[in-house]
Design a protein around this motif. Structure first.
Motif, PDB file in Angstrom:
ATOM      1  N   ALA A 132       0.833  -1.209   0.000  1.00  0.00           N
ATOM      2  CA  ALA A 132       0.000   0.000   0.000  1.00  0.00           C
ATOM      3  C   ALA A 132       0.866   1.257   0.000  1.00  0.00           C
ATOM      4  CB  ALA A 132      -0.921  -0.006   1.214  1.00  0.00           C
ATOM      5  N   MET A 133       1.992   1.184   0.678  1.00  0.00           N
ATOM      6  CA  MET A 133       2.877   2.345   0.746  1.00  0.00           C
ATOM      7  C   MET A 133       3.515   2.633  -0.596  1.00  0.00           C
ATOM      8  SD  MET A 133       2.732   3.935   3.400  1.00  0.00           S
ATOM      9  CE  MET A 133       1.389   3.516   4.462  1.00  0.00           C
ATOM     10  N   VAL A 134       3.828   1.563  -1.334  1.00  0.00           N
ATOM     11  CA  VAL A 134       4.423   1.776  -2.657  1.00  0.00           C
ATOM     12  C   VAL A 134       3.451   2.564  -3.519  1.00  0.00           C
ATOM     13  CG1 VAL A 134       5.169   0.620  -4.766  1.00  0.00           C
ATOM     14  CG2 VAL A 134       5.892  -0.245  -2.549  1.00  0.00           C
ATOM     15  N   GLY A 135       2.167   2.311  -3.344  1.00  0.00           N
ATOM     16  CA  GLY A 135       1.169   3.058  -4.091  1.00  0.00           C
ATOM     17  C   GLY A 135       0.876   4.405  -3.469  1.00  0.00           C
ATOM     18  N   ARG A 136       1.675   4.773  -2.472  1.00  0.00           N
ATOM     19  CA  ARG A 136       1.524   6.050  -1.774  1.00  0.00           C
ATOM     20  C   ARG A 136       0.123   6.222  -1.217  1.00  0.00           C
ATOM     21  NH1 ARG A 136       3.530  10.973  -4.958  1.00  0.00           N
ATOM     22  NH2 ARG A 136       2.465  10.044  -6.731  1.00  0.00           N
ATOM     23  N   LEU A 137      -0.528   5.132  -0.911  1.00  0.00           N
ATOM     24  CA  LEU A 137      -1.876   5.161  -0.338  1.00  0.00           C
ATOM     25  C   LEU A 137      -2.856   5.892  -1.245  1.00  0.00           C
ATOM     26  CD1 LEU A 137      -1.436   5.763   3.474  1.00  0.00           C
ATOM     27  CD2 LEU A 137      -2.188   3.713   2.332  1.00  0.00           C
ATOM     28  N   ARG A 138      -2.538   5.898  -2.530  1.00  0.00           N
ATOM     29  CA  ARG A 138      -3.393   6.692  -3.417  1.00  0.00           C
ATOM     30  C   ARG A 138      -3.675   5.948  -4.709  1.00  0.00           C
ATOM     31  NH1 ARG A 138      -1.261  12.599  -4.487  1.00  0.00           N
ATOM     32  NH2 ARG A 138      -0.149  11.466  -6.089  1.00  0.00           N
ATOM     33  N   SER A 139      -2.645   5.298  -5.232  1.00  0.00           N
ATOM     34  CA  SER A 139      -2.777   4.718  -6.552  1.00  0.00           C
ATOM     35  C   SER A 139      -2.929   3.217  -6.466  1.00  0.00           C
ATOM     36  CB  SER A 139      -1.522   5.065  -7.375  1.00  0.00           C
ATOM     37  OG  SER A 139      -1.376   4.141  -8.412  1.00  0.00           O
ATOM     38  N   VAL A 140      -4.074   2.726  -6.904  1.00  0.00           N
ATOM     39  CA  VAL A 140      -4.305   1.286  -6.829  1.00  0.00           C
ATOM     40  C   VAL A 140      -3.403   0.509  -7.789  1.00  0.00           C
ATOM     41  CG1 VAL A 140      -6.010  -0.523  -7.197  1.00  0.00           C
ATOM     42  CG2 VAL A 140      -6.648   1.518  -5.948  1.00  0.00           C
ATOM     43  N   PRO A 141      -3.199   0.952  -9.009  1.00  0.00           N
ATOM     44  CA  PRO A 141      -2.285   0.205  -9.889  1.00  0.00           C
ATOM     45  C   PRO A 141      -0.868   0.095  -9.317  1.00  0.00           C
ATOM     46  CG  PRO A 141      -3.562   1.778 -11.167  1.00  0.00           C
ATOM     47  CD  PRO A 141      -3.870   2.056  -9.737  1.00  0.00           C
ATOM     48  N   LEU A 142      -0.379   1.175  -8.737  1.00  0.00           N
ATOM     49  CA  LEU A 142       0.966   1.108  -8.140  1.00  0.00           C
ATOM     50  C   LEU A 142       0.991   0.159  -6.958  1.00  0.00           C
ATOM     51  CD1 LEU A 142       2.582   4.668  -8.086  1.00  0.00           C
ATOM     52  CD2 LEU A 142       3.402   2.597  -9.202  1.00  0.00           C
ATOM     53  N   THR A 143      -0.110   0.140  -6.216  1.00  0.00           N
ATOM     54  CA  THR A 143      -0.216  -0.800  -5.106  1.00  0.00           C
ATOM     55  C   THR A 143      -0.088  -2.218  -5.632  1.00  0.00           C
ATOM     56  OG1 THR A 143      -1.703   0.720  -3.984  1.00  0.00           O
ATOM     57  CG2 THR A 143      -1.666  -1.550  -3.194  1.00  0.00           C
ATOM     58  N   PHE A 144      -0.740  -2.474  -6.749  1.00  0.00           N
ATOM     59  CA  PHE A 144      -0.674  -3.788  -7.374  1.00  0.00           C
ATOM     60  C   PHE A 144       0.775  -4.137  -7.700  1.00  0.00           C
ATOM     61  CE2 PHE A 144      -3.217  -7.068  -9.287  1.00  0.00           C
ATOM     62  CZ  PHE A 144      -2.390  -7.625 -10.249  1.00  0.00           C
ATOM     63  N   VAL A 145       1.463  -3.176  -8.293  1.00  0.00           N
ATOM     64  CA  VAL A 145       2.866  -3.408  -8.649  1.00  0.00           C
ATOM     65  C   VAL A 145       3.683  -3.728  -7.401  1.00  0.00           C
ATOM     66  CG1 VAL A 145       4.953  -2.280  -9.486  1.00  0.00           C
ATOM     67  CG2 VAL A 145       2.813  -2.000 -10.731  1.00  0.00           C
ATOM     68  N   GLY A 146       3.491  -2.894  -6.354  1.00  0.00           N
ATOM     69  CA  GLY A 146       4.225  -3.111  -5.113  1.00  0.00           C
ATOM     70  C   GLY A 146       3.952  -4.485  -4.542  1.00  0.00           C
ATOM     71  N   ALA A 147       2.701  -4.895  -4.610  1.00  0.00           N
ATOM     72  CA  ALA A 147       2.333  -6.190  -4.053  1.00  0.00           C
ATOM     73  C   ALA A 147       3.023  -7.326  -4.801  1.00  0.00           C
ATOM     74  CB  ALA A 147       0.816  -6.361  -4.108  1.00  0.00           C
ATOM     75  N   VAL A 148       3.036  -7.225  -6.129  1.00  0.00           N
ATOM     76  CA  VAL A 148       3.663  -8.292  -6.916  1.00  0.00           C
ATOM     77  C   VAL A 148       5.171  -8.329  -6.655  1.00  0.00           C
ATOM     78  CG1 VAL A 148       4.171  -9.072  -9.250  1.00  0.00           C
ATOM     79  CG2 VAL A 148       1.884  -8.309  -8.677  1.00  0.00           C
ATOM     80  N   VAL A 149       5.774  -7.154  -6.543  1.00  0.00           N
ATOM     81  CA  VAL A 149       7.211  -7.113  -6.244  1.00  0.00           C
ATOM     82  C   VAL A 149       7.489  -7.805  -4.912  1.00  0.00           C
ATOM     83  CG1 VAL A 149       9.093  -5.581  -5.588  1.00  0.00           C
ATOM     84  CG2 VAL A 149       7.721  -5.063  -7.598  1.00  0.00           C
ATOM     85  N   LEU A 150       6.658  -7.496  -3.913  1.00  0.00           N
ATOM     86  CA  LEU A 150       6.832  -8.119  -2.603  1.00  0.00           C
ATOM     87  C   LEU A 150       6.702  -9.630  -2.697  1.00  0.00           C
ATOM     88  CD1 LEU A 150       7.187  -7.800   0.420  1.00  0.00           C
ATOM     89  CD2 LEU A 150       4.736  -7.452   0.629  1.00  0.00           C
ATOM     90  N   GLY A 151       5.685 -10.080  -3.405  1.00  0.00           N
ATOM     91  CA  GLY A 151       5.478 -11.519  -3.554  1.00  0.00           C
ATOM     92  C   GLY A 151       6.664 -12.184  -4.233  1.00  0.00           C
ATOM     93  N   LEU A 152       7.183 -11.532  -5.276  1.00  0.00           N
ATOM     94  CA  LEU A 152       8.309 -12.108  -6.010  1.00  0.00           C
ATOM     95  C   LEU A 152       9.547 -12.199  -5.119  1.00  0.00           C
ATOM     96  CD1 LEU A 152       7.922 -10.397  -9.503  1.00  0.00           C
ATOM     97  CD2 LEU A 152       7.721 -12.822  -9.004  1.00  0.00           C
ATOM     98  N   VAL A 153       9.824 -11.103  -4.410  1.00  0.00           N
ATOM     99  CA  VAL A 153      11.012 -11.101  -3.555  1.00  0.00           C
ATOM    100  C   VAL A 153      10.930 -12.214  -2.516  1.00  0.00           C
ATOM    101  CG1 VAL A 153      12.291  -9.790  -1.829  1.00  0.00           C
ATOM    102  CG2 VAL A 153      11.509  -8.670  -3.903  1.00  0.00           C
ATOM    103  N   GLU A 154       9.743 -12.355  -1.919  1.00  0.00           N
ATOM    104  CA  GLU A 154       9.570 -13.410  -0.916  1.00  0.00           C
ATOM    105  C   GLU A 154       9.793 -14.782  -1.529  1.00  0.00           C
ATOM    106  OE1 GLU A 154       6.788 -12.215   2.771  1.00  0.00           O
ATOM    107  OE2 GLU A 154       5.764 -12.995   1.002  1.00  0.00           O
ATOM    108  N   SER A 155       9.276 -14.969  -2.722  1.00  0.00           N
ATOM    109  CA  SER A 155       9.369 -16.264  -3.374  1.00  0.00           C
ATOM    110  C   SER A 155      10.814 -16.595  -3.749  1.00  0.00           C
ATOM    111  CB  SER A 155       8.478 -16.267  -4.612  1.00  0.00           C
ATOM    112  OG  SER A 155       8.527 -17.516  -5.231  1.00  0.00           O
ATOM    113  N   TYR A 156      11.486 -15.621  -4.326  1.00  0.00           N
ATOM    114  CA  TYR A 156      12.882 -15.868  -4.692  1.00  0.00           C
ATOM    115  C   TYR A 156      13.723 -16.145  -3.440  1.00  0.00           C
ATOM    116  CZ  TYR A 156      11.750 -13.995  -9.305  1.00  0.00           C
ATOM    117  OH  TYR A 156      11.189 -13.771 -10.534  1.00  0.00           O
TER     118      TYR A 156
END
Lengths: 424, 649
Positions: free
Chosen positions: B230-254
């Motif tokens: 949510a912070m990556v999306g600056r609590l404002r942009s839902v698409p950016l939130t999506f991006v941040g979430a996927v990045v987090l998921g990927l990092v955890e997985s790797y």
């Protein structure tokens, strides 16, 4: 305004309820003195109040368990089992004319509460019977200072194990490698490529270290070891690792929640491992219920009878029926069975001591119980000696959603060779 | 290569889960201005409700889904909005946090009581089927999750920018008055946005439950991980939130695939979401600061040294009499309250006087307990020194992000810090032993031992009194004035050349030192120092009860501590409400919005009869409803105003 009302109401409740912090008495019905050993006509031993928690016609025992708090009802099975046993004993006339009264102490599922519960119990009860708490460390000093007979369902702190009034005596220096050896003999190729998954907290790390040491001594070879956080967001990567490395045997040191998640992820990814040893954590309805088809084929090695064999073992049948009397919503569980066994141990010893019942006399009696088997619920043990003379086990497997006995055909498989000492 | 692909696919799936959780959070924030810390708890509660109707009562899936997503969750959201959130729009940050934290605890406590822990089976959607995508078998549930997350991201974007309802929701948050004049109905819009937010939370919970299993803590905490997204999306942009979430998921997985299996790295792996949250908070430019106060509680009058010493002496005297009158068993409960009061006291200069919100005081208390047991295992006063010596630099370290962050972001940073410490520090065996608990000795100063319960109780009261007097003295001096300035307007401070950096570092260090002392003494009281007592979840009730007592008043901290210690006692006597220790503080928290001053100040007002005087003097009612109007404001009135303003109807 609302905040004030809420607070003052709560404080009033607290003030009004002070003084009765942890009592929860539950006594069996006195049946009128048919005990066979006393000269009294009505209930009563004739020996009077011989020690703390003992009166002329009652013996009060305490069960200290994690009942309320962040995980409600964690060890509710323990007081229920002990109460059930007390009902059974009281119905048959009690112990030398004394009725068994069970008092329950709630630790609040934390270390401080454990300490407070034991401090309260010490002055109120004759002995602790079937107590089960994951927070023994908090109560170490309280238990040590108290010195009352402590027949715990299990202990979670080594310092408690070393006390001379804790029964049955146990030690963390020895392991039972019977089940591990059985797996090695039945599936030699599988255990040569084994994996272990465990929690990342120190106690599970240490248990995992010990498990690896003990099993490798009987032919297992661990190719993969993975620590997982409590809130691991996704077990699929771990399941894939198991598949990539061609693991054929799997075991773990963890709680039911995470075991279920791992097995479900394994099932999704088509990871088939012939030997999955769920350990005693998996021997529960919770596990079977939550895992569903993912549990199929899992093995477990037990050191007590299978709860499913109630119609073959009278003592087990007693546990099941009396539990249903006292707590109709409860299922028979491993933890409850352990508490029931401790209650039986207590009653057997107290009966042997006689009407002049004191804490010291009971402790001496327990030390001398060299061949206790709870009427067949467990293989015979020497209650007073921590070093096991033999290790016994029975193997069960999940088939069609329920545990089924696999080995041996009946009873337990016992051998002195299966006692493994850590560090050598 | 196939391995990389496998982990990538898994990462995207995990990320989608985070995305659904985080986007609901973003929606609530953009449409109500309130960061709903209880968002994850709503999702968790609804997941249990879904299990209840779908798996326990056996309803068909579409009906169960419709019930939860279209009825139960929106109803809960609307209910929360009407009873709690409506008052919070203009409330201070502390009030908002306290109410949402209270809601979090209430939901967790309620769930634990309604659905006691036991094995509950939750199957994924269309399970058990799936399909092979390269080396990985992707289940239909996972596919559904990814598709739902994408649909949510797109749908929300369309809703917020292309539909009247969505634009209205955003307008109402930006400027309620203007929006009303333009024809919006803020009340309806508000209710809609909370209903929507709750539904999204419920959706996340339902998608998560088959993955995490139905576990109260696990489901609630996963949303904490989603804060990073949510912070990556600056609590404002839902698409950016999506991006941040996927990045987090990927990092955890790797991390699972490529980090060594060794234990030390597992802790690092577990800490990834919180580390990412820190990074996001520090690196992503801050959203335009919303006008509004951090804390509304007013300051009590200053007290002279003589009076504070007298009060301290009186406190010790009363405590002494109390100790003699009451038996030792009950005394330990009250002593717990005093020790917790010391920890709550650490919040007074930090949050009450300087306006810096911190949600990690029990973490500092834990550091204090660690110092006590590891450096003074015999209980000597060296332990207290060690406790302070460890906590102060850590407090200063936590203050560093505070230099850059304000208000909500600071609060979240402290929350992340607490979770980080839970996962990386407190579980180490060299901190609190193999079992997470170490024996702690009671304090011993020189030859004087405070082993007995009565002696230790008096020690606690004396330490509290001394610290309180010290704090009051500080407040009278220039340090106190700087704290006040910091609280009132950091911008004005900078303009006037006041170095906020040093002040912030100092107040964080002071606060952590006090909390550490409290933690060390609390461990001595309980004679055990445990990891479980110092988790992030334990810090939350401390904040709530400190605000209840009065976060600007030192005596408020004592009141808060005593009430907090009362809950386990209450829980013992109310066994059917087994999670009262969580539920109680939560219930208190949600009632605190309208009364930011706290009990102590209200009591003082009552005593002086000032409440009546003040109300009479100000003459302004708090809300329009209190104007005593009997005619409702209707469309006809609005039309008349439009005509008056020469706007077309």
């Amino acid at each position: 305004m609302r905040a004030r009302v809420v607070v003052f109401t709560l404080l009033a409740l607290v003030a009004g309820a002070c003084g009765n912090r942890s009592g929860d008495e539950d006594s069996g019905e006195p049946t009128g003195g048919d005990d066979g050993g006393s000269t009294e006509v009505s209930a009563g031993s004739g020996a009077g109040a011989t020690d703390v928690g003992v009166t002329d016609d009652t013996i009060t025992i305490g069960v200290i368990a994690d009942l309320t708090g962040v995980v409600p009802g964690l060890f509710k099975a323990a007081p229920d089992a002990v109460k059930a046993y007390a009902e059974m004993v009281n119905e048959a006339g009690g112990i030398h004319g004394r009725q068994l009264v069970v008092e329950v102490f709630d630790t609040g599922t934390n270390d401080n509460g454990n300490r407070l519960a034991y401090e309260d119990a010490c002055d109120a009860v004759f002995a602790s019977v079937g107590s089960e708490s994951a927070f023994d460390t908090g109560g170490v000093e309280a238990v040590t200072e108290c010195g009352f007979p402590h027949l715990a369902g299990f202990t979670t702190d080594d310092a408690i194990d070393e006390l001379p009034f804790v029964f049955p005596r146990t030690t963390a220096e020895y392991a039972n490698v019977g089940p591990a050896r059985w797996f090695a003999e039945e599936f030699p190729d599988a255990v040569a490529n084994a994996a272990i998954v465990h929690g990342n907290i120190p106690v599970t790390e240490r248990s995992a270290d010990q498990l690896i040491e003990a099993r490798e001594a009987v032919g297992w070879s661990f190719a993969y070891r993975q620590a997982a956080g409590t809130l691991e967001s996704n077990y699929t990567p771990i399941a894939l690792e198991l598949k990539n490395r061609g693991i054929q045997a799997l075991t773990w040191v963890y709680d039911v929640n995470n075991i279920v998640r791992l097995q479900k992820a394994m099932r999704e990814q088509g990871v088939t491992i012939p030997v999955v040893d769920v350990t005693t954590q998996g021997y529960s309805q919770d596990y079977l219920e939550a895992a569903g088809p993912a549990a199929e084929g899992s093995y477990v090695g037990l050191t007590h009878v299978l709860l499913e064999e109630a119609d073959e073992i009278p003592a087990l049948e007693e546990y099941v029926t009396w539990l249903a009397e006292v707590a109709p919503d409860e299922e028979p569980t491993s933890n409850g069975l352990q508490a029931w066994i401790r209650a039986e141990m207590f009653v057997e010893a107290a009966t042997a001591v006689g009407p002049e019942l004191t804490r010291d006399a009971l402790i001496a009696e327990l030390e001398g119980m060299t061949d206790f088997d709870a009427d067949g619920l467990i293989p015979p043990i020497d209650v007073g000696d921590p070093v096991p003379k033999q290790a016994c086990f029975v193997i069960a497997q999940v088939r069609d959603g329920a545990y089924v006995r696999v080995f041996p055909e009946t009873g337990f498989q016992c051998s002195a060779d299966d006692v493994y000492q850590y560090g050598g | 290569m196939t391995e990389l692909l496998a982990f990538t696919i898994v990462g995207i799936v995990t990320g989608s889960i985070y995305a659904v959780a985080a986007s609901g959070l973003v929606v609530t924030y953009t449409t109500s201005g309130i960061f709903n810390i209880a968002h994850g708890a709503i999702g968790m509660f609804m997941a249990f409700v879904y299990w209840q109707v779908r798996f326990d009562w056996g309803w068909p899936t579409p009906l169960a889904l419709a019930f939860v997503l279209l009825f139960a969750a929106p109803l809960m959201g609307a209910g929360i909005e009407r009873t709690l959130a409506r008052n919070l729009g203009s409330a201070s940050l502390v009030s908002r946090l306290v109410v949402t934290i209270g809601l979090l605890l209430v939901l967790m406590g309620a769930a634990l009581n309604i659905w006691p822990p036991q094995g509950r089976r939750v199957d994924g959607f269309f399970s058990p089927g799936g399909f092979d995508l390269g080396p990985v078998f992707v289940t239909w549930h996972q596919t559904t999750t990814v598709l739902v997350a994408a649909a949510v991201a797109i749908g929300l974007r369309l809703l917020m920018f292309r539909t009247r309802a969505g634009v209205t929701m955003r307008a109402v948050v930006d400027h309620r008055g203007l929006a009303t004049l333009a024809g919006a109905r803020p009340a309806v819009s508000s209710t809609l946005s909370w209903a929507l937010g709750s539904s999204l939370a419920a959706l996340a919970g339902i998608l998560l439950a088959p993955v995490l299993q139905l576990n109260v803590q696990a489901l609630t905490l996963l949303v904490v991980n989603a804060y990073a997204a949510a912070m990556v999306g600056r609590l404002r942009s839902v698409p950016l939130t999506f991006v941040g979430a996927v990045v987090l998921g990927l990092v955890e997985s790797y991390a699972v695939g490529y980090l060594p299996d060794d234990g030390a790295f597992t802790n690092l792996r577990v800490a990834i979401p919180t580390l990412m949250l820190f990074l996001a908070l520090l690196v992503i430019p801050e959203v335009r600061v919303r006008a509004g106060t951090t804390i509304a509680a007013r300051m009590p009058r200053t007290v002279t040294l003589g009076r504070s010493l007298l009060a301290c002496a009186a406190l010790v005297a009363v405590a002494g009499a109390f100790a003699l009158a009451v038996d030792e068993g009950a005394l330990t409960e009250v002593a717990s309250g005093v020790a917790l009061g010391i920890v709550a006291l650490s919040l007074v200069p930090l949050t009450g006087w300087a306006g810096q919100v911190s949600l990690c005081q029990m973490t500092f208390a834990g550091l204090g307990a660690f110092g006590m047991v590891r450096f003074a295992s015999d209980g000597s006063a060296v332990g207290l020194l060690a406790a302070v010596a460890i906590a102060v630099p850590v407090g200063a370290l936590v203050a560093l992000p505070a230099l850059r962050l304000r208000g909500l972001y600071l609060a979240l940073a402290t929350l992340a810090f607490a979770v980080l410490m839970d996962n990386v520090f407190f579980i180490r065996s060299d901190v609190f032993g193999n079992l997470g608990a170490v024996e702690a000795e009671r304090l011993r100063i020189g030859g004087l031992s405070f082993e007995g319960d009565r002696a230790y109780f008096l020690l606690l009261v004396t330490v509290f009194g001394v610290l309180a007097v010290g704090l009051l003295a500080l407040r009278r001096g220039s340090f106190g004035r700087r704290l006040s300035a910091l609280r009132d307007s950091p911008v004005a401070c900078t303009m006037m050349g006041l170095d906020t950096t040093v002040t912030k570092l100092q107040v964080f260090a002071l606060s952590s030192a006090i909390a550490a002392v409290g933690g060390a003494l609390l461990a001595g009281l309980r004679q055990t120092a445990t990891a479980a007592d110092h988790t992030m979840f334990n810090s939350l009730p401390v904040v709530l009860l400190a605000v209840l007592g009065g976060i600007t008043a030192v005596s408020g901290a004592l009141v808060g501590g005593l009430v907090l210690a009362g809950f386990p006692v209450l829980a013992d006597n109310v066994s059917w409400l087994s999670s009262l220790a969580i539920l109680g503080p939560g219930l208190i928290g949600i009632t605190l919005a309208r009364r930011p001053d706290g009990l102590v100040l209200q009591a003082a007002d009552l005593w002086a009869g000032r409440e009546r005087l003040r109300a009479a003097a100000s003459g302004l009612p708090e809300r329009v409803e209190e104007l005593g109007l009997t005619v409702p404001f209707e469309d006809s009135h609005r039309a008349a105003i439009d005509r008056g303003l020469a706007l077309d109807a």
